[in-house]
Design a protein around this motif. Structure first.
Motif, PDB file in Angstrom:
ATOM      1  N   ALA A  48      86.288  46.742  18.819  1.00 37.30           N
ATOM      2  CA  ALA A  48      86.580  45.594  19.679  1.00 37.30           C
ATOM      3  C   ALA A  48      85.949  44.304  19.173  1.00 37.30           C
ATOM      4  O   ALA A  48      86.209  43.236  19.722  1.00 37.30           O
ATOM      5  CB  ALA A  48      86.097  45.885  21.098  1.00 37.30           C
ATOM      6  N   LEU A  49      85.126  44.396  18.130  1.00 39.56           N
ATOM      7  CA  LEU A  49      84.456  43.211  17.592  1.00 39.56           C
ATOM      8  C   LEU A  49      85.404  42.384  16.722  1.00 39.56           C
ATOM      9  O   LEU A  49      86.352  42.920  16.153  1.00 39.56           O
ATOM     10  CB  LEU A  49      83.252  43.636  16.734  1.00 39.56           C
ATOM     11  N   PRO A  50      85.106  41.081  16.583  1.00 41.10           N
ATOM     12  CA  PRO A  50      85.875  40.265  15.623  1.00 41.10           C
ATOM     13  C   PRO A  50      85.673  40.775  14.192  1.00 41.10           C
ATOM     14  O   PRO A  50      84.709  41.500  13.911  1.00 41.10           O
ATOM     15  CB  PRO A  50      85.287  38.862  15.790  1.00 41.10           C
ATOM     16  N   ALA A  51      86.535  40.371  13.299  1.00 36.09           N
ATOM     17  CA  ALA A  51      86.531  40.896  11.927  1.00 36.09           C
ATOM     18  C   ALA A  51      85.184  40.721  11.224  1.00 36.09           C
ATOM     19  O   ALA A  51      84.685  41.653  10.589  1.00 36.09           O
ATOM     20  CB  ALA A  51      87.634  40.223  11.113  1.00 36.09           C
ATOM     21  N   GLY A  52      84.570  39.569  11.307  1.00 36.63           N
ATOM     22  CA  GLY A  52      83.287  39.344  10.634  1.00 36.63           C
ATOM     23  C   GLY A  52      82.181  40.224  11.173  1.00 36.63           C
ATOM     24  O   GLY A  52      81.328  40.699  10.434  1.00 36.63           O
ATOM     25  N   HIS A  53      82.200  40.443  12.461  1.00 37.19           N
ATOM     26  CA  HIS A  53      81.198  41.305  13.086  1.00 37.19           C
ATOM     27  C   HIS A  53      81.438  42.780  12.736  1.00 37.19           C
ATOM     28  O   HIS A  53      80.488  43.536  12.564  1.00 37.19           O
ATOM     29  CB  HIS A  53      81.203  41.097  14.603  1.00 37.19           C
ATOM     30  N   ARG A  54      82.710  43.170  12.625  1.00 39.90           N
ATOM     31  CA  ARG A  54      83.018  44.554  12.202  1.00 39.90           C
ATOM     32  C   ARG A  54      82.539  44.790  10.774  1.00 39.90           C
ATOM     33  O   ARG A  54      82.001  45.858  10.451  1.00 39.90           O
ATOM     34  CB  ARG A  54      84.524  44.823  12.293  1.00 39.90           C
ATOM     35  N   GLU A  55      82.739  43.798   9.916  1.00 41.34           N
ATOM     36  CA  GLU A  55      82.266  43.918   8.535  1.00 41.34           C
ATOM     37  C   GLU A  55      80.744  44.048   8.500  1.00 41.34           C
ATOM     38  O   GLU A  55      80.198  44.864   7.747  1.00 41.34           O
ATOM     39  CB  GLU A  55      82.707  42.704   7.733  1.00 41.34           C
ATOM     40  N   ALA A  56      80.061  43.266   9.322  1.00 40.37           N
ATOM     41  CA  ALA A  56      78.597  43.366   9.400  1.00 40.37           C
ATOM     42  C   ALA A  56      78.186  44.748   9.901  1.00 40.37           C
ATOM     43  O   ALA A  56      77.203  45.321   9.416  1.00 40.37           O
ATOM     44  CB  ALA A  56      78.050  42.278  10.312  1.00 40.37           C
ATOM     45  N   TRP A  57      78.937  45.311  10.854  1.00 41.89           N
ATOM     46  CA  TRP A  57      78.657  46.659  11.356  1.00 41.89           C
ATOM     47  C   TRP A  57      78.740  47.677  10.230  1.00 41.89           C
ATOM     48  O   TRP A  57      77.890  48.557  10.104  1.00 41.89           O
ATOM     49  CB  TRP A  57      79.612  46.988  12.494  1.00 41.89           C
ATOM     50  N   MET A  69      70.115  56.789  15.981  1.00 39.65           N
ATOM     51  CA  MET A  69      71.073  56.483  17.039  1.00 39.65           C
ATOM     52  C   MET A  69      70.621  55.323  17.928  1.00 39.65           C
ATOM     53  O   MET A  69      71.414  54.427  18.208  1.00 39.65           O
ATOM     54  CB  MET A  69      71.388  57.730  17.864  1.00 39.65           C
ATOM     55  N   PRO A  70      69.354  55.264  18.365  1.00 41.21           N
ATOM     56  CA  PRO A  70      68.941  54.102  19.160  1.00 41.21           C
ATOM     57  C   PRO A  70      68.981  52.800  18.356  1.00 41.21           C
ATOM     58  O   PRO A  70      69.287  51.734  18.902  1.00 41.21           O
ATOM     59  CB  PRO A  70      67.512  54.420  19.582  1.00 41.21           C
ATOM     60  N   ILE A  71      68.708  52.882  17.065  1.00 41.68           N
ATOM     61  CA  ILE A  71      68.744  51.689  16.215  1.00 41.68           C
ATOM     62  C   ILE A  71      70.177  51.212  16.051  1.00 41.68           C
ATOM     63  O   ILE A  71      70.469  50.011  16.153  1.00 41.68           O
ATOM     64  CB  ILE A  71      68.085  51.980  14.852  1.00 41.68           C
ATOM     65  N   PHE A  72      71.102  52.139  15.807  1.00 46.60           N
ATOM     66  CA  PHE A  72      72.512  51.777  15.723  1.00 46.60           C
ATOM     67  C   PHE A  72      72.996  51.157  17.039  1.00 46.60           C
ATOM     68  O   PHE A  72      73.725  50.172  17.041  1.00 46.60           O
ATOM     69  CB  PHE A  72      73.388  52.989  15.386  1.00 46.60           C
ATOM     70  N   ASP A  73      72.571  51.732  18.158  1.00 48.90           N
ATOM     71  CA  ASP A  73      72.970  51.214  19.460  1.00 48.90           C
ATOM     72  C   ASP A  73      72.469  49.778  19.646  1.00 48.90           C
ATOM     73  O   ASP A  73      73.210  48.903  20.097  1.00 48.90           O
ATOM     74  CB  ASP A  73      72.436  52.119  20.571  1.00 48.90           C
ATOM     75  N   GLY A  74      71.223  49.529  19.279  1.00 47.96           N
ATOM     76  CA  GLY A  74      70.668  48.187  19.396  1.00 47.96           C
ATOM     77  C   GLY A  74      71.354  47.188  18.480  1.00 47.96           C
ATOM     78  O   GLY A  74      71.638  46.052  18.879  1.00 47.96           O
ATOM     79  N   ALA A  75      71.632  47.600  17.250  1.00 42.35           N
ATOM     80  CA  ALA A  75      72.300  46.701  16.294  1.00 42.35           C
ATOM     81  C   ALA A  75      73.717  46.382  16.754  1.00 42.35           C
ATOM     82  O   ALA A  75      74.155  45.229  16.688  1.00 42.35           O
ATOM     83  CB  ALA A  75      72.322  47.331  14.903  1.00 42.35           C
ATOM     84  N   LEU A  76      74.413  47.371  17.258  1.00 44.01           N
ATOM     85  CA  LEU A  76      75.773  47.148  17.756  1.00 44.01           C
ATOM     86  C   LEU A  76      75.747  46.263  18.998  1.00 44.01           C
ATOM     87  O   LEU A  76      76.581  45.377  19.162  1.00 44.01           O
ATOM     88  CB  LEU A  76      76.460  48.478  18.045  1.00 44.01           C
ATOM     89  N   GLY A  77      74.757  46.462  19.850  1.00 46.49           N
ATOM     90  CA  GLY A  77      74.604  45.603  21.023  1.00 46.49           C
ATOM     91  C   GLY A  77      74.364  44.161  20.630  1.00 46.49           C
ATOM     92  O   GLY A  77      74.906  43.232  21.248  1.00 46.49           O
ATOM     93  N   LEU A  78      73.555  43.960  19.586  1.00 38.73           N
ATOM     94  CA  LEU A  78      73.309  42.607  19.081  1.00 38.73           C
ATOM     95  C   LEU A  78      74.600  41.974  18.576  1.00 38.73           C
ATOM     96  O   LEU A  78      74.890  40.811  18.871  1.00 38.73           O
ATOM     97  CB  LEU A  78      72.266  42.644  17.962  1.00 38.73           C
ATOM     98  N   LEU A  79      75.385  42.738  17.843  1.00 35.07           N
ATOM     99  CA  LEU A  79      76.661  42.222  17.344  1.00 35.07           C
ATOM    100  C   LEU A  79      77.610  41.898  18.492  1.00 35.07           C
ATOM    101  O   LEU A  79      78.324  40.897  18.447  1.00 35.07           O
ATOM    102  CB  LEU A  79      77.304  43.229  16.382  1.00 35.07           C
TER     103      LEU A  79
END
Length: 118
Positions: free
Chosen positions: A25-34, A53-63
């Motif tokens: 659901a993220l914009p293209a630039g944010h998906r690339e960063a993910w 998993m908690p780190i991925f969750d936090g990073a995705l939340g930031l994005l």
């Protein structure tokens, strides 16, 4: 989480699919960063990946937050995504699984050499 989910990792599979749905659901630039974040964080994983998993969750939340605010991903992460991920994982000196394996191998070799020499 029950024992069976822990053993089979089905809880991780479910959680990972939820991450990927959120990332889609993220914009293209944010998906690339993910994708870059995932690639740079994997070396810090333990055997199962459960520690990340908690780190991925936090990073995705930031994005997600930065996308909702209309911020450019470079303004948040900077140009050094690898450095950002190292900081997330515990700093530049954070040990990866390769470091742990190397230390274990060195300990085993030192023990064998001590037995042969002593």
């Amino acid at each position: 989480m029950n024992l069976w989910e822990t053993v089979t990792g089905s809880d991780l599979t479910r959680e990972w699919k939820a991450f990927e749905a959120r990332a889609a659901a993220l914009p293209a630039g944010h998906r690339e960063a993910w994708e870059q974040i995932k690639a740079h964080l994997y070396p810090y994983s333990d055997f199962s990946g459960r520690n990340l998993m908690p780190i991925f969750d936090g990073a995705l939340g930031l994005l997600e937050e930065t996308a909702a605010d209309g911020q450019d991903v470079r303004d948040v992460l900077g140009d050094d995504v690898a450095g950002f991920c190292a900081a997330l994982a515990g700093g530049e000196g954070a040990r990866s699984h390769r470091d742990r394996w190397r230390e274990q191998l060195n300990r085993n070799v030192a023990r064998k050499l001590a037995r042969l020499g002593g």
